[in-house]
Write an enzyme that holds these catalytic residues in place. Structure first.
Site, PDB file in Angstrom:
ATOM      1  N   ASP A 160       0.738  -1.157   0.040  1.00 44.14           N
ATOM      2  CA  ASP A 160       0.488  -0.329   0.091  1.00 44.14           C
ATOM      3  C   ASP A 160       0.654   1.065   0.024  1.00 44.14           C
ATOM      4  O   ASP A 160       1.777   1.458   0.508  1.00 44.14           O
ATOM      5  CB  ASP A 160      -0.804  -0.204   1.419  1.00 44.14           C
ATOM      6  CG  ASP A 160      -1.905   1.006   1.513  1.00 44.14           C
ATOM      7  OD1 ASP A 160      -1.854   1.568  -0.044  1.00 44.14           O
ATOM      8  OD2 ASP A 160      -2.505   1.209   2.573  1.00 44.14           O
ATOM      9  N   THR A 202      -2.920   6.316  -3.924  1.00 37.51           N
ATOM     10  CA  THR A 202      -1.727   6.587  -3.017  1.00 37.51           C
ATOM     11  C   THR A 202      -0.137   6.501  -4.692  1.00 37.51           C
ATOM     12  O   THR A 202       0.029   7.673  -4.603  1.00 37.51           O
ATOM     13  CB  THR A 202      -1.464   6.658  -2.392  1.00 37.51           C
ATOM     14  OG1 THR A 202      -1.950   5.176  -1.887  1.00 37.51           O
ATOM     15  CG2 THR A 202      -1.821   7.133  -0.916  1.00 37.51           C
ATOM     16  N   THR A 203      -0.484   5.117  -4.988  1.00 34.32           N
ATOM     17  CA  THR A 203       0.626   5.192  -4.896  1.00 34.32           C
ATOM     18  C   THR A 203       0.464   5.605  -6.980  1.00 34.32           C
ATOM     19  O   THR A 203       1.352   6.150  -7.099  1.00 34.32           O
ATOM     20  CB  THR A 203       0.910   3.720  -6.087  1.00 34.32           C
ATOM     21  OG1 THR A 203       0.455   2.898  -4.415  1.00 34.32           O
ATOM     22  CG2 THR A 203       1.825   3.076  -6.360  1.00 34.32           C
TER      23      THR A 203
END
Lengths: 535, 544
Positions: free
Chosen positions: A58, A91-92
């Site tokens: 994550d 997010t990535t």
């Protein structure tokens, strides 16, 4: 230099140097997170200061745990964390999108372009892309009966990027069912009503959904029942222990009898309260073999526990506040704050209450409740890092389901949107733009491709081949995504790969903003400290 | 110019490892190292390890769970293996060594595959397929007729427990097994699945030998009685959790005395009160008082007068166990107990065994929910090791209460698994079939290690095992005493199905987790001065 305005220790980077520093930092961060993206992304292992292990895919967790120091990287990381706060995922993608924007810009800037022009182009492209997104999205009708299949597909897409496939598929059902369980018509979804409890026990695939509640403590009296069926549940916030008075009180006595009297008097008020509960128990349980369970937010002292145990009542003390709220939702009844006016109506109901002991830890399960509006996802795993990994994934999964219900639409995934948006920008928007801002639009369009590119890279496919086959399909008018198994184009709709609309929207909104800000930096001053690490 | 790359972005002291060479291979190496340590302890002829932990406590053991616990592994990947072993230890209580060694072997073979050019994700796919298949095969290998057992039949219990205990205390398994089996059967509740490991206590007493060990139906407390009455037969017991003393108030009280007369009277009322309480207890028929807290001088005096034996058990859990043994209900405060709350013991006596004063509470009939194994041995470390063997035995008993299925031991199961998995691998297509093949080969390490540790020729043994299994004898295992292959039905080496299943599953889980990692970000070591530095400084100071 004739006059120094700055502290001699301060470090100044200006013009190109500053720009290159920011670009390098953005690219560096992109490199770190790149391998995380998509179902084929790899796992990072984080080792904390005390040697504790964390495994994660994550991006959000990674950014939080990494303790980044570079100023530019911090800015990007904050944007990514904001992305997580708002939409719970992506997010990535945010980090690599910003990195790619910077990379594309670097090329233009090296050719002598002014950052300002690029920024103008970004702005135009951003607006056009958002517009395109609104046309591109697939609406989903969320009436009283949401389409479970589509929710499952969205949840699966999210979970598969966090966990390995087998486990992700199992969690999909759990996540979707739990959100539907707490969903109330006409009200927003409060994900806090899903309790996430973990047990270090058995295997990760033993994770399950409990329709009811799991509390991480047990009754504190050896003689209380370990398992009870047909239970009335009293949820209360009443102190059942002797409380010292606020003032500093003492008393004088001159013989043992007086002291004995004092001992009884001290207990009296607590005993009365306990007696009221016992009376209620006798009222509702008279003539049947129902059981009675008290779950108290405050304490219950040993003498009171003893009294309750003798009546066959199971008592749990010091429950968490948030669980009190959930308990009422799950079992019905209401939380009482005083024992003065107890009525059978304020009691909840559960078909089964039992205690599970794992080594030193005790867990109490409250199950088989009527019409639960709260539920528990019970995560199991052999060790702490597995549990933490699943926990993060479940949280993201829940968010994605919630987003879908609230957005009432989804976006085709597997890179399909990115490729489509790029073709739209290059073929339609670019022509309408006057002057050098065109180049900005082009850079933006190419940067979008980073998502399918990275997906392909992580799956060990040839990036160029993939991009070419995808774009040519799009030119033919087919909306396709990338099949990461064989690198061929697929229809995401058929494969069931859907992303959240709000995730994509936030991504396109915030990415260019932060990239523009970074591009317009032409001086970095750090007072008093060397920016580089002393080597 | 700012340096490029991730290293520049992290705080001082952070380390970052990534990629196949730096992370994956290094991780595999570390895990291999760890498994080489534990491997030599596998099986009945396993070697002992001497481990001195950071508190300078000495351990001499071949129990892998203990070894890895005390080693304080730092390397993150090796730690994953340790965690897997711990999970196994918590779940079953045995088979930790198999978990670590097998995971190490799997990773070593994965390393070979990576060097040959396979991508870790292919290996993981292969390994996952292999473990699913293994579970399937393992279920087929279960000895028929073992699904049901009478957990109260000593022979059947010993039969299943032998291999587990023998791997810890080879040669003494008969004695230990019979002790453990007796103790377990005694406390086994009506529904065997509710068997609680906690109900079999171990008391270690220095001196004598294993042959002097015995079982007590009841409890052994390592303490003396408080008063002068040291022995009581067929007595009723009252248990007070809060201590035997005058009642105290929560509010602070002060004795107010106006005159000398009052002073005298005060002491008298105090005495009268305590006497009243103790008298009430004595009248209820109780002859023994067990206190969970302090015992007041005055209360003790009256207890002596009413011929009541007084015991003090300060541990809350120990007190609860005592309640279970005697069937008593603990009272919080000193008061007259109702007849139902009183417990009963056949005898309670202070005895001296090997220079240690112990109180033994026996309860031949009734209660019977606690039993104690009194272990005797010449040194502390021998006793510790015996205790671990007993623990393993008790845990095995618990496991068999839940799932009594057994599979052939002495490497017979492993060879069979290897053989069948190989066939499965050959039928598979794709790159991952190599991984399945390697997974199958990994099983070979069990017979190899067993043979190596026993000083036999491993190659010869494995070859003859394969031939035997090839011709359909699925129960052919190693007979370590004769150094030949023999049918396990003759040598009576059986392992529990559950132990094997969990060990193999945890091992491949851990191995896959290690393989999945491609980047490691390590924070700076936190906290305090390092031990070796402090020790070095201390040594330096001495020299000065």
């Amino acid at each position: 230099m004739s006059v120094r305005v700055l502290n001699p220790n301060a470090e100044v980077l200006n013009k190109t140097a500053a720009l290159h520093m920011t670009i390098n930092a953005a690219k560096g961060l992109q490199d770190v997170l790149k391998s995380n993206l998509g179902p084929k992304g790899t796992i990072k292992m984080l080792v904390g200061g005390s040697g504790d292990i964390k495994l994660t895919k994550d991006g959000n967790t990674l950014l939080k745990e990494m303790q980044i120091q570079n100023p530019t990287a911090i800015m990007i990381a904050r944007t990514a964390v904001a992305q997580d706060d708002i939409s719970g995922d992506g997010t990535t993608s945010t980090v690599i999108f910003i990195g790619e924007l910077m990379k594309q810009s670097e090329r233009c800037i090296d050719e002598g372009m002014h950052p300002r022009v690029l920024v103008d182009g970004f702005e135009i492209a951003k607006r056009a892309t958002l517009q395109f997104l609104d046309n591109f999205k697939t609406p989903v009708v969320m009436g009283d009966e949401p389409d479970k299949e589509i929710l499952k597909m969205v949840a699966r897409t999210t979970l598969r990027t966090k966990l390995y496939e087998g486990l992700a598929d199992q969690l999909t059902d759990i996540v979707v069912n739990s959100v539907l369980c707490i969903r109330k018509p006409e009200e927003g979804i409060d994900l806090f009503m899903v309790e996430i409890m973990h047990m270090r026990h058995k295997f990760d695939v033993d994770t399950r959904l409990v329709e009811g509640l799991v509390l991480d403590h047990g009754s504190r009296h050896p003689d209380m029942k370990r398992r009870a069926e047909n239970c009335h549940i009293l949820t209360c916030n009443v102190s059942l222990e002797y409380e010292k008075s606020e003032i500093n009180a003492g008393f004088f006595y001159s013989n043992a009898e007086q002291r004995e009297a004092m001992v009884t008097a001290e207990r009296k008020s607590v005993d009365e309260r306990v007696q009221k509960i016992i009376d209620l128990k006798n009222k509702v349980c008279a003539g049947n073999d129902n059981n009675f369970v008290i779950i108290n937010q405050k304490g219950i002292d040993p003498p009171s526990l003893d009294l309750l145990a003798r009546e066959g009542i199971i008592a749990l003390r010091r429950a968490k506040r948030r669980n009190m709220e959930r308990l009422v939702l799950a079992c019905g009844g209401e939380a009482v704050n005083s024992v003065d006016e107890l009525t059978p109506e304020s009691l909840g109901w559960a078909g089964l209450v039992y205690e599970h002991v794992l080594g030193e830890e005790k867990y109490t399960f409250v199950e088989q409740v009527k019409n639960p509006n709260s539920c528990t996802i019970l995560i199991k795993g052999p060790n702490d890092h597995t549990i933490a990994q699943i926990k993060d994934a479940v949280r993201d999964g829940l968010r994605s389901v919630k987003n879908t219900i609230e957005d009432e639409c989804v976006v085709l995934g597997a890179g399909a949107f990115e490729v489509a948006a790029r073709q739209h920008l290059l073929n339609e928007v670019k022509k309408t733009v006057q002057g050098r801002a065109q180049l900005g639009v082009e850079a933006f369009a190419n940067a979008l491709l980073v998502v399918p590119k990275t997906l392909a890279e992580n799956a060990g496919l040839d990036t160029q081949d993939v991009i070419i086959s995808l774009t040519s399909e799009h030119d033919k008018g087919n909306v396709v995504g990338l099949n990461i198994e064989d690198g061929e184009p697929i229809d995401p709709q058929l494969a069931g790969i859907f992303d959240n609309y709000s995730v994509k929207r936030q991504l396109i909104n915030s990415g260019p903003v932060i990239a523009s800000q970074l591009l317009l930096v032409d001086e970095v001053i750090r007072a008093g400290r060397n920016m580089r690490k002393p080597t | 110019m700012q340096p490029y790359g991730i290293q520049s972005m992290l705080k001082d002291g952070y380390r970052h490892l990534s990629g196949l060479d730096e992370a994956v291979i290094k991780n595999i190496e570390a895990c291999k190292e760890l498994s080489t340590i534990t491997r030599t302890s596998l099986g009945p002829n396993g070697m002992n390890k001497m481990v001195i932990n950071h508190l300078d406590k000495l351990f001499v053991t071949n129990d892998a769970g203990t070894i890895v616990n005390e080693l304080e592994i730092q390397h993150p990947a090796a730690k994953i293996l340790v965690l897997a072993a711990k999970a196994q230890q918590e779940e079953i209580g045995d088979g930790a060594n198999l978990t670590i060694s097998f995971a190490g072997e799997l990773l070593q073979n994965a390393g070979a595959l990576i060097r040959a050019g396979l991508h870790p994700s292919d290996i993981i796919t292969g390994y996952n397929k292999a473990i699913t298949k293994t579970v399937e095969i393992l279920e087929q290998l279960v000895e028929s007729g073992s699904e049901t057992m009478d957990v109260r039949n000593k022979d059947e219990v010993v039969f299943r427990m032998r291999a587990a205990v023998a791997s810890k205390q080879f040669g003494q398994e008969e004695i230990i097994c019979s002790l453990v089996a007796d103790a377990c059967i005694q406390v086994c509740p009506k529904n065997p699945t509710n068997f609680n490991v906690d109900n079999v206590r171990v008391a270690k007493l220095l001196g004598g030998g294993l042959h002097n060990s015995c079982i007590v139906r009841g409890m052994v407390l390592k303490s003396d009685a408080v008063g002068s009455i040291k022995r009581m037969e067929k007595a009723k017991v009252a248990v007070f959790a809060g201590g035997v003393d005058t009642n105290a108030t929560e509010t602070k009280g002060t004795v107010l005395i106006h005159s000398a007369e009052q002073l005298e009277n005060y002491a008298k009322t105090e005495e009268a009160k305590v006497e009243e309480l103790i008298k009430a207890v004595a009248e209820s028929g109780a002859k023994v008082i067990v206190s969970g807290g302090s015992v007041g001088e005055m209360a003790l005096h009256f207890c002596e007068r009413y011929k009541i034996m007084v015991l003090k058990i300060s541990s809350k859990f120990e007190l609860r166990r005592f309640c279970r043994t005697a069937g008593a209900v603990a009272h919080l405060k000193l008061s007259r107990p109702s007849p139902d709350d009183l417990g009963y013991v056949d005898s309670i006596a202070v005895e001296e065994i090997g220079g240690v004063t112990v109180t033994i509470a026996r309860n031949e009939q009734g209660g019977n929910s606690i039993s104690a194994v009194v272990l005797r041995g010449s040194t502390d470390s021998i006793l510790d090791d015996l205790e671990r063997a007993v623990d393993d035995g008790v845990n095995t008993y618990m496991a068999m209460c839940r799932d009594s299925r057994i599979v052939p031991g002495a490497a017979a199961t492993e060879i069979e698994l290897a053989q069948r998995l190989k066939e499965y691998a050959n039928a598979e297509t794709g790159l991952h079939s190599h991984a399945i093949l390697k997974y199958a080969e990994s099983f070979q390490f069990v017979p190899q290690t067993l043979a190596d540790n026993a000083g036999l020729d491993a190659m010869e043994i494995i070859a003859s095992l394969y031939t035997g299994h090839g011709s359909g004898n699925t129960k052919l295992g190693i007979d370590l005493e004769e150094g030949a292959c023999k049918d396990v039905s003759e040598t009576k080496v059986w392992d529990l199905f559950a132990t094997k299943l969990f060990a193999l599953k945890y091992a491949s889980d851990a191995a896959c987790t290690v393989l999945r990692v491609d980047q490691i970000i390590m924070a700076k070591q936190a906290g305090g001065p390092r031990r070796d530095l402090a020790a070095a400084a201390g040594a330096g100071a001495e020299e000065d």
